[in-house]
Motif scaffolding. Sequence first.
Motif, short mmCIF file in Angstrom:
data_model
loop_
_atom_site.label_atom_id
_atom_site.label_comp_id
_atom_site.label_asym_id
_atom_site.label_seq_id
_atom_site.Cartn_x
_atom_site.Cartn_y
_atom_site.Cartn_z
N ILE A 167 -14.23 -42.24 -2.40
CA ILE A 167 -14.80 -43.30 -3.23
C ILE A 167 -16.29 -43.06 -3.45
CG2 ILE A 167 -15.43 -45.75 -3.22
CD1 ILE A 167 -12.67 -46.30 -1.96
N ARG A 170 -16.64 -40.31 -5.95
CA ARG A 170 -16.33 -40.77 -7.31
C ARG A 170 -17.47 -41.57 -7.89
NH1 ARG A 170 -12.72 -38.85 -11.02
NH2 ARG A 170 -12.09 -40.47 -12.48
N LYS A 171 -18.09 -42.42 -7.07
CA LYS A 171 -19.21 -43.22 -7.56
C LYS A 171 -20.41 -42.34 -7.91
CE LYS A 171 -17.95 -47.60 -5.40
NZ LYS A 171 -17.79 -48.34 -6.67
N ALA A 218 -12.36 -47.69 -8.23
CA ALA A 218 -12.56 -46.94 -6.99
C ALA A 218 -11.28 -46.78 -6.19
CB ALA A 218 -13.62 -47.62 -6.13
#
Length: 251
Positions: A167, A170-171, A218
């Motif tokens: 996550i 990805r952010k 997310a």
Amino acid sequence: MNLQKLRRLILLLSLLLLPVTLFYLSPVLIIEGAVSGIFAGSAIIFTLIFFLSLFAGRIWCGWVCPFGSLQDLSREIQGKRVTNPWINRFRYGLFVIWILMLFTLFIKAGGILSVEPFYQTTGGLSITSPQELIMYTGLALGITAIALIVGRRGMCHLFCPISVLMIVGRKIRNVIGLPALQLVANPENCISCGRCTKECSQSLDVFSMVEEKQMEQAECILCGACIDVCPRDVIRFSFGRPEKKDRRKMI
């Protein structure tokens, strides 16, 4: 063969290989190695998974993770959707504690003194003794029990440090705008059947995501279940950069 049949086959093979790969996926062995300044095999795998998330989100969780296979099998018995936000937040606290402990131990050891890809394995294998077999069985039963109690992919939502790691990756991707694998939708074709939400492995409200044309989430593991179940081909995979107008919502 549709996406889900292929995905389940890959996950099953990953599960069957778990007696070999278990120690390479252990956050505990990363900590144990850090005590002596050893960058263990599991630390190498975690690092590679993090970099994978920059370009493919949580595809590891949806397509490769052997623990995901156990949880998907559990869904056949207990398919309750996980919608309580506190269940997701709990793992972040554990992750912060784990990361702080990891850095502290490496600093006390004088940094990374050696890299051992096969740390604590025997000939590259994880399970080679009765004691390790008992540990492996207990872990498998524990993960299954969590999924049966909490709901779909309960372990992913409640404890998994890899999920948090991906996550974060990805952010970071969304902030810097890297091209990556993602879901896109054409809401004009949607007939509001709600099948995408009902089928989602991660209990997401996919229908609302389609309506808002905001597919970046997310918790999405890019399993493609919403793609397979949609009767109008509204959702599809794409590889590209996040849309600028949506980037703030993605973070």
